[in-house]
Design a protein around this motif. Structure first.
Motif, PDB file in Angstrom:
ATOM      1  N   LEU A   2       0.818  -1.211   0.000  1.00  0.00           N
ATOM      2  CA  LEU A   2       0.000   0.000   0.000  1.00  0.00           C
ATOM      3  C   LEU A   2       0.853   1.263   0.000  1.00  0.00           C
ATOM      4  CD1 LEU A   2      -3.065  -0.825   2.278  1.00  0.00           C
ATOM      5  CD2 LEU A   2      -3.123  -0.031  -0.079  1.00  0.00           C
ATOM      6  N   ALA A   3       2.064   1.185   0.552  1.00  0.00           N
ATOM      7  CA  ALA A   3       2.959   2.345   0.498  1.00  0.00           C
ATOM      8  C   ALA A   3       3.257   2.718  -0.951  1.00  0.00           C
ATOM      9  CB  ALA A   3       4.252   2.054   1.247  1.00  0.00           C
ATOM     10  N   VAL A   4       3.366   1.711  -1.816  1.00  0.00           N
ATOM     11  CA  VAL A   4       3.602   1.974  -3.240  1.00  0.00           C
ATOM     12  C   VAL A   4       2.325   2.484  -3.894  1.00  0.00           C
ATOM     13  CG1 VAL A   4       4.318   0.966  -5.432  1.00  0.00           C
ATOM     14  CG2 VAL A   4       5.390   0.198  -3.293  1.00  0.00           C
ATOM     15  N   VAL A   5       1.217   1.794  -3.677  1.00  0.00           N
ATOM     16  CA  VAL A   5      -0.047   2.157  -4.323  1.00  0.00           C
ATOM     17  C   VAL A   5      -0.510   3.544  -3.902  1.00  0.00           C
ATOM     18  CG1 VAL A   5      -2.487   1.539  -4.533  1.00  0.00           C
ATOM     19  CG2 VAL A   5      -0.738  -0.249  -4.605  1.00  0.00           C
ATOM     20  N   ALA A   6      -0.323   3.890  -2.624  1.00  0.00           N
ATOM     21  CA  ALA A   6      -0.780   5.178  -2.107  1.00  0.00           C
ATOM     22  C   ALA A   6       0.197   6.305  -2.405  1.00  0.00           C
ATOM     23  CB  ALA A   6      -1.019   5.086  -0.602  1.00  0.00           C
ATOM     24  N   GLY A   7       1.329   5.996  -3.017  1.00  0.00           N
ATOM     25  CA  GLY A   7       2.287   7.031  -3.373  1.00  0.00           C
ATOM     26  C   GLY A   7       3.187   7.472  -2.242  1.00  0.00           C
ATOM     27  N   VAL A   8       3.208   6.722  -1.147  1.00  0.00           N
ATOM     28  CA  VAL A   8       4.089   7.058  -0.022  1.00  0.00           C
ATOM     29  C   VAL A   8       5.534   6.734  -0.378  1.00  0.00           C
ATOM     30  CG1 VAL A   8       4.635   6.533   2.386  1.00  0.00           C
ATOM     31  CG2 VAL A   8       2.239   6.750   1.658  1.00  0.00           C
ATOM     32  N   ALA A   9       5.743   5.631  -1.049  1.00  0.00           N
ATOM     33  CA  ALA A   9       7.088   5.208  -1.438  1.00  0.00           C
ATOM     34  C   ALA A   9       7.471   5.833  -2.764  1.00  0.00           C
ATOM     35  CB  ALA A   9       7.141   3.686  -1.541  1.00  0.00           C
ATOM     36  N   GLY A  10       8.611   6.477  -2.813  1.00  0.00           N
ATOM     37  CA  GLY A  10       9.147   6.944  -4.089  1.00  0.00           C
ATOM     38  C   GLY A  10       9.623   5.771  -4.921  1.00  0.00           C
ATOM     39  N   ALA A  11      10.110   6.040  -6.119  1.00  0.00           N
ATOM     40  CA  ALA A  11      10.489   4.974  -7.037  1.00  0.00           C
ATOM     41  C   ALA A  11      11.561   4.054  -6.456  1.00  0.00           C
ATOM     42  CB  ALA A  11      10.966   5.576  -8.351  1.00  0.00           C
ATOM     43  N   ASP A  12      12.569   4.625  -5.797  1.00  0.00           N
ATOM     44  CA  ASP A  12      13.656   3.803  -5.260  1.00  0.00           C
ATOM     45  C   ASP A  12      13.164   2.910  -4.129  1.00  0.00           C
ATOM     46  OD1 ASP A  12      15.367   4.901  -7.093  1.00  0.00           O
ATOM     47  OD2 ASP A  12      16.269   6.335  -5.688  1.00  0.00           O
ATOM     48  N   ARG A  13      12.385   3.492  -3.214  1.00  0.00           N
ATOM     49  CA  ARG A  13      11.891   2.692  -2.095  1.00  0.00           C
ATOM     50  C   ARG A  13      10.854   1.673  -2.568  1.00  0.00           C
ATOM     51  NH1 ARG A  13      11.782   6.276   3.548  1.00  0.00           N
ATOM     52  NH2 ARG A  13      14.057   6.541   3.604  1.00  0.00           N
ATOM     53  N   ALA A  14      10.073   2.024  -3.559  1.00  0.00           N
ATOM     54  CA  ALA A  14       9.113   1.059  -4.112  1.00  0.00           C
ATOM     55  C   ALA A  14       9.864  -0.149  -4.671  1.00  0.00           C
ATOM     56  CB  ALA A  14       8.269   1.715  -5.191  1.00  0.00           C
ATOM     57  N   ALA A  15      10.905   0.104  -5.445  1.00  0.00           N
ATOM     58  CA  ALA A  15      11.683  -0.986  -6.022  1.00  0.00           C
ATOM     59  C   ALA A  15      12.314  -1.843  -4.938  1.00  0.00           C
ATOM     60  CB  ALA A  15      12.760  -0.422  -6.943  1.00  0.00           C
ATOM     61  N   SER A  16      12.840  -1.199  -3.908  1.00  0.00           N
ATOM     62  CA  SER A  16      13.497  -1.926  -2.829  1.00  0.00           C
ATOM     63  C   SER A  16      12.505  -2.757  -2.025  1.00  0.00           C
ATOM     64  CB  SER A  16      14.216  -0.932  -1.912  1.00  0.00           C
ATOM     65  OG  SER A  16      14.830  -1.599  -0.833  1.00  0.00           O
ATOM     66  N   ALA A  17      11.360  -2.160  -1.690  1.00  0.00           N
ATOM     67  CA  ALA A  17      10.352  -2.875  -0.895  1.00  0.00           C
ATOM     68  C   ALA A  17       9.817  -4.080  -1.647  1.00  0.00           C
ATOM     69  CB  ALA A  17       9.220  -1.926  -0.522  1.00  0.00           C
ATOM     70  N   LEU A  18       9.537  -3.924  -2.932  1.00  0.00           N
ATOM     71  CA  LEU A  18       9.020  -5.039  -3.717  1.00  0.00           C
ATOM     72  C   LEU A  18      10.082  -6.122  -3.885  1.00  0.00           C
ATOM     73  CD1 LEU A  18       6.973  -3.057  -6.382  1.00  0.00           C
ATOM     74  CD2 LEU A  18       6.079  -4.372  -4.456  1.00  0.00           C
ATOM     75  N   ALA A  19      11.325  -5.734  -4.003  1.00  0.00           N
ATOM     76  CA  ALA A  19      12.394  -6.716  -4.078  1.00  0.00           C
ATOM     77  C   ALA A  19      12.504  -7.502  -2.773  1.00  0.00           C
ATOM     78  CB  ALA A  19      13.718  -6.023  -4.399  1.00  0.00           C
ATOM     79  N   HIS A  20      12.317  -6.799  -1.639  1.00  0.00           N
ATOM     80  CA  HIS A  20      12.354  -7.493  -0.351  1.00  0.00           C
ATOM     81  C   HIS A  20      11.223  -8.517  -0.252  1.00  0.00           C
ATOM     82  CE1 HIS A  20      13.024  -8.076   3.967  1.00  0.00           C
ATOM     83  NE2 HIS A  20      11.694  -8.071   4.067  1.00  0.00           N
ATOM     84  N   LEU A  21      10.036  -8.146  -0.683  1.00  0.00           N
ATOM     85  CA  LEU A  21       8.921  -9.092  -0.647  1.00  0.00           C
ATOM     86  C   LEU A  21       9.207 -10.287  -1.546  1.00  0.00           C
ATOM     87  CD1 LEU A  21       5.798  -6.721  -0.667  1.00  0.00           C
ATOM     88  CD2 LEU A  21       6.922  -7.801   1.293  1.00  0.00           C
ATOM     89  N   ASP A  22       9.785 -10.039  -2.709  1.00  0.00           N
ATOM     90  CA  ASP A  22      10.154 -11.137  -3.607  1.00  0.00           C
ATOM     91  C   ASP A  22      11.124 -12.102  -2.937  1.00  0.00           C
ATOM     92  OD1 ASP A  22       8.803 -11.216  -5.996  1.00  0.00           O
ATOM     93  OD2 ASP A  22      10.133  -9.812  -7.017  1.00  0.00           O
ATOM     94  N   ALA A  23      12.090 -11.538  -2.238  1.00  0.00           N
ATOM     95  CA  ALA A  23      13.154 -12.351  -1.653  1.00  0.00           C
ATOM     96  C   ALA A  23      12.705 -13.125  -0.423  1.00  0.00           C
ATOM     97  CB  ALA A  23      14.343 -11.458  -1.291  1.00  0.00           C
ATOM     98  N   THR A  24      11.677 -12.638   0.280  1.00  0.00           N
ATOM     99  CA  THR A  24      11.337 -13.218   1.579  1.00  0.00           C
ATOM    100  C   THR A  24       9.957 -13.856   1.654  1.00  0.00           C
ATOM    101  OG1 THR A  24      10.487 -11.082   2.351  1.00  0.00           O
ATOM    102  CG2 THR A  24      12.808 -11.571   2.805  1.00  0.00           C
ATOM    103  N   THR A  25       9.049 -13.529   0.751  1.00  0.00           N
ATOM    104  CA  THR A  25       7.672 -14.013   0.904  1.00  0.00           C
ATOM    105  C   THR A  25       7.192 -14.861  -0.255  1.00  0.00           C
ATOM    106  OG1 THR A  25       6.601 -12.094  -0.156  1.00  0.00           O
ATOM    107  CG2 THR A  25       7.138 -11.898   2.197  1.00  0.00           C
ATOM    108  N   ARG A  26       8.007 -15.051  -1.257  1.00  0.00           N
ATOM    109  CA  ARG A  26       7.574 -15.790  -2.450  1.00  0.00           C
ATOM    110  C   ARG A  26       7.307 -17.254  -2.115  1.00  0.00           C
ATOM    111  NH1 ARG A  26       8.187 -15.430  -8.132  1.00  0.00           N
ATOM    112  NH2 ARG A  26       8.400 -17.484  -9.119  1.00  0.00           N
ATOM    113  N   ARG A  27       6.127 -17.740  -2.457  1.00  0.00           N
ATOM    114  CA  ARG A  27       5.738 -19.126  -2.223  1.00  0.00           C
ATOM    115  C   ARG A  27       5.163 -19.695  -3.525  1.00  0.00           C
ATOM    116  NH1 ARG A  27       8.506 -17.796   1.153  1.00  0.00           N
ATOM    117  NH2 ARG A  27       8.080 -17.348   3.349  1.00  0.00           N
ATOM    118  N   PRO A  28       5.098 -21.012  -3.672  1.00  0.00           N
ATOM    119  CA  PRO A  28       4.513 -21.584  -4.902  1.00  0.00           C
ATOM    120  C   PRO A  28       3.051 -21.213  -5.088  1.00  0.00           C
ATOM    121  CG  PRO A  28       5.765 -23.243  -3.694  1.00  0.00           C
ATOM    122  CD  PRO A  28       5.663 -22.051  -2.793  1.00  0.00           C
TER     123      PRO A  28
END
Length: 881
Positions: free
Chosen positions: A645-671
């Protein structure tokens, strides 16, 4: 893991596009003739499956994906099982073509312990009042009282082992015992010990992996004893906890005689009132018990869930009927059949239905558990919205078969929860309200809780607006009703449950943003004006009362420590999710205020949104992880809801959006999707749990940040898992470890809050969205990813907004059909390449600059502004060097 579906489906196909090219195909007719496809197996009749096609989807051929039954009378598609003495079970599928007969002899009386036998237990659940007001006890004596309706319930707080000790007045010979339990408290592992003369105990029986309610335990030899000890070491997890409920212990090993039963399969989850035609019965009033389940995994001799489970368990997990000798046409409706006996719950959401010749002991003599029952047919009176091809006002189709199935599966899921609010059908936990009775609403689930929660509307209402917007009143009715029950301090209830008092911290914010959504899609100014005072009060009175000195919402202030949220999570203090949702709500409210002419309110709310966003970035960003903290207090963790929601609501700038989504990819990805937490510090297995509700904003965030391929990957993992596993098609409330049902049998397998794949594919992949109320202005901004082509139509108050695009090789083509009285912009993807854009042969963009007013370039797009009514075709091709 949920059981695989029993039907076959053709090979899964996906077109992968490595570069973008364009061969423009004219937009298919906005709504192909209904008569051409409304009949036959592709019409969506219960159990019908779309045939596999080697060439994949054909343009304009969206009808074959529609899942709703063809009419409100729905019949089962197969018999999955029969047990006991049953003749011609398949006759249930042939109304008027035979009869199914269930027979059961009169059972012998249950063995009893000698008079004076006593029982003690190491623990017992505290007594409570049943739904009928009677005081119920759960002590050990219930296990030997001869009444199978009472039971010993261990104290779930203590855990295992739990011990039940029986003492007989004088020694007796025992060759075995039988343990009879409740279906929702089966002891799966236990030992049986007999008391020795002079003291001590001898093990005479050991049981492991038990899953039956009548468990016979023969001893290896006959023993003479005056004491017996039953030690339970494990029990089934019902989704509501792990506990033992022993109804009776008999002093003999009595093997259960399987009562005659037939299980029918409706092919997919359906909702409504079962309807059974009995052609005759024996003269002793034989009973039938109906058990329902959305999955075969949790179909037993009781339903996976009934409303009476939350209201005292009147029906013991099944719906009952006593069959007259002359037969009957019985529609399963809520209430007692006669004399306060033989109870049925009425409406159910289910896929599988088991009919058993049986009766509760407490229902005698009105119903007896033996005799003969003749059945002609079984059907369902479907009560939810019937979404046939002719009712769709918005549709979607693309080159990938799976994405089409997911879109229409989500639509069907949402149709199942679009229903009339009725006293007998809603959550029994004080959710009924005379202000909603008889009105169309969006319930949260088909099976449960059947109460319209405003947080669910954040997803399910969007799904509704994009498919069947002529029923938008289903959302409006809920939003107005909750506003009318606003508390004096400004807090707005999440739903009617608990008499509009369930304390949730986040749902008043969802009420704000769902209200803006409703206005955005419908242009309903009367609604906006009526509820505007409620909007002001919740944003300017209640939320400031829970705001700390940094300008952040902080759960715990103003006595909110006990408030929950969408998942009743035990997090407190500054929670990122609450605060970024607050930013979204403030900005949505500002847009609505501008539209109504309240500029000062709009300015104030935007300023506050900026303040909260800055505070979130200052206090809740975790630089070491490159993601937003779940909470500023407690263990360090990072949540899907707050980061997405930080990305969708515009709270996260482009750099933080990229970083946050990368963190979710690295830690929460499941089949089976992306988990909603990156570790288990909040509760066990949190990092293995997937909520499609919170996955939706993450999917949107990936599209918005230019990560279409990762958004599509997440969609495919999440929705393919649900689509391929029992019950198939519909969207689950939640997915647990390993892809399981996250709350066991209690899990809702058709839940409106999980349908975000539909608005994501329409708004982000296809790319069309409203920008101002009633689609007065709109935007078409496709995010194609690796999809070859997509087309669809969005229903607007002015007519359909049609979009079609194609990419092949190095070209991209888009056609938009614009309804009257609307204007918008088209943002064409360039992939960062040097391209030329033309419309009907006219040069709009030469790779460097626009050749027509309103054409501009930047951020990997060429944007054409102020596109008015009519058909417009745009072609994007590589600029020749």
């Amino acid at each position: 893991m949920p059981e695989n579906r029993t039907h076959d489906r053709g090979p899964r196909r996906r077109t992968v596009v490595t570069a973008g090219a364009l061969t423009l195909t004219a937009l298919a007719a906005a709504r192909p003739a209904q008569a051409a496809t409304a009949a036959g197996p592709e019409s969506g009749a219960a159990g019908a499956r779309p045939p596999a096609r080697a060439a994949g989807p054909r343009r304009g051929d969206w009808h074959r994906y529609v899942q709703a039954p063809a009419s409100t009378t729905v019949r089962p598609v197969r018999i999955t099982e029969s047990t006991g003495d049953v003749s011609d079970p398949e006759a249930l599928l042939r109304p008027g073509g035979g009869r199914t007969v269930l027979r059961r002899p009169q059972p012998k009386a249950a063995p009893r312990w000698p008079e004076g036998t006593t029982a003690e237990a190491s623990s017992a659940h505290a007594p409570n009042n049943g739904n009928d007001g009677n005081h119920r006890t759960y002590d050990a004596a219930n296990a030997i009282d001869g009444d199978p309706e009472t039971f010993w319930n261990d104290d779930t707080e203590r855990g295992f082992p739990d011990v039940l000790t029986l003492t007989v007045p004088a020694p007796i010979e025992l060759s075995g015992i039988t343990v009879v339990s409740n279906a929702d408290g089966v002891p799966t592992a236990f030992t049986v010990e007999a008391g020795r003369r002079g003291g001590g105990w001898e093990t005479v029986g050991t049981v492991a992996d038990n899953d039956v309610v009548q468990c016979a335990v023969p001893f290896s030899r006959t023993v003479t004893t005056d004491r017996l000890r039953l030690t339970v070491t494990a029990a089934q997890d019902t989704g509501k906890g792990v506990f033992t409920r022993v109804n009776e212990v008999w002093p003999e090993a009595v093997e259960p005689a399987a009562p005659p039963s037939v299980t029918v399969d409706f092919g997919k989850v359906v909702v409504g009132h079962p309807d059974i035609r009995f052609t005759g019965a024996s003269a002793n009033s034989p009973g039938v018990r109906l058990a329902f389940s959305e999955t075969r995994e949790f179909l037993t001799d009781r339903s996976d869930f009934t409303r009476s489970d939350q209201a005292g368990g009147t029906g013991r997990g099944t719906d009952q009927f006593a069959v007259p000798a002359a037969g009957a046409h019985w529609k399963d409706t809520k209430g007692f059949q006669r004399d306060g006996k033989v109870f049925a719950d009425g409406l159910h959401g289910f896929r599988y239905l088991r009919i058993t010749l049986d009766a509760l002991a407490s229902d005698a003599p009105v119903a007896q558990p033996w005799g003969r029952v003749d059945i002609d047919s079984v059907s369902l009176d479907f009560t939810a919205y019937l979404g046939t091809p002719s009712t769709y006002r918005g549709w979607f189709l693309c080159s990938e078969d799976d994405l089409n199935r997911f879109w229409y599966g989500a639509s069907y899921t949402n149709e199942l929860v679009t229903d009339t609010f009725r006293r007998d059908d809603v959550d029994p936990r004080n959710a009924w309200s005379d202000t909603l009775e008889g009105k169309l609403v969006l319930h949260d689930g088909a099976k449960r809780d059947r109460d319209p929660y405003v947080g669910d509307l954040a997803v399910s209402a969007r799904t509704l607006y994009l498919t069947h917007d002529d029923t938008a009143a289903a959302a409006r009715n809920v939003l107005v009703d909750l506003a009318d029950h606003q508390r004096s301090d400004g807090w707005i209830p999440p739903a009617s449950i608990s008499g509009y008092t369930l304390p949730l911290f986040d749902y008043p914010l969802w009420w704000v943003t769902c209200g803006w959504d409703y206005v955005l899609y419908t242009g309903d100014r009367a609604y906006a004006s009526r509820t505007y005072p409620n909007l002001v009060k919740v944003l300017d009175t209640w939320y400031p009362s829970v705001t700390d000195s940094a300008g952040l919402l902080s759960k715990g202030l103003n006595d909110t420590g006990g408030y929950g949220d969408y998942a009743f999570l035990g997090r407190t203090g500054r929670v990122t999710y609450y605060n970024v949702l607050y930013v979204q709500a403030l900005n949505d409210a500002a847009r609505l205020a501008d539209w109504l002419g309240h500029g000062a309110d709009a300015d104030r709310w935007r300023e506050r949104a900026d303040t909260v966003a800055e505070a979130v970035n200052a206090h809740l960003w975790d630089a070491s992880a490159g993601a937003y903290l779940d909470s500023g207090t407690g263990a360090v963790r990072h949540a899907q809801d707050g980061n997405a929601l930080a990305v969708v609501a515009g709270v996260a700038g482009a750099d933080r959006a990229a970083s946050a989504l990368a963190h979710l990819d690295a830690t929460t990805r499941r089949p089976y999707g992306n988990a909603f937490m990156d570790n288990d510090t909040l509760f066990a297995d949190a990092s293995q749990r997937v909520y499609a509700f919170t996955s939706y904003p993450e999917i949107v965030a990936r599209f918005l940040s230019g990560r279409a391929d990762s958004a599509l990957d997440q969609i495919r993992r999440t929705y393919d898992w649900m689509d391929r596993h029992d019950p198939g098609i519909t969207n689950w409330e939640g997915i647990g470890p390993g892809g399981s049902l996250y709350e066991g049998a209690y899990t809702s397998m058709a839940h409106g809050w999980s349908t975000g794949v539909l608005p994501a594919l329409t708004h982000q992949l296809l790319g069309a969205s409203p920008l101002s109320p009633g689609y007065a202005t709109w935007e078409v901004r496709p995010h194609p990813g690796d999809v070859a082509w997509a087309q669809g139509e969005l229903p607007t108050p002015h007519g359909g907004l049609g979009v079609e695009w194609t990419q092949t090789g190095g070209e991209f083509s888009l056609t938009v059909r614009v309804p009257a009285r609307t204007r918008g912009s088209v943002a064409l993807p360039t992939g960062g390449r040097d391209v030329v854009v033309r419309a009907g042969g006219r040069l709009l963009w030469d790779g460097k600059r626009g050749h027509v007013k309103g054409v501009s370039g930047g951020d990997g797009r060429v944007t054409v502004s102020d596109v008015g009514p009519g058909k417009h075709t745009f072609a994007v091709s590589l600029r020749q060097k």
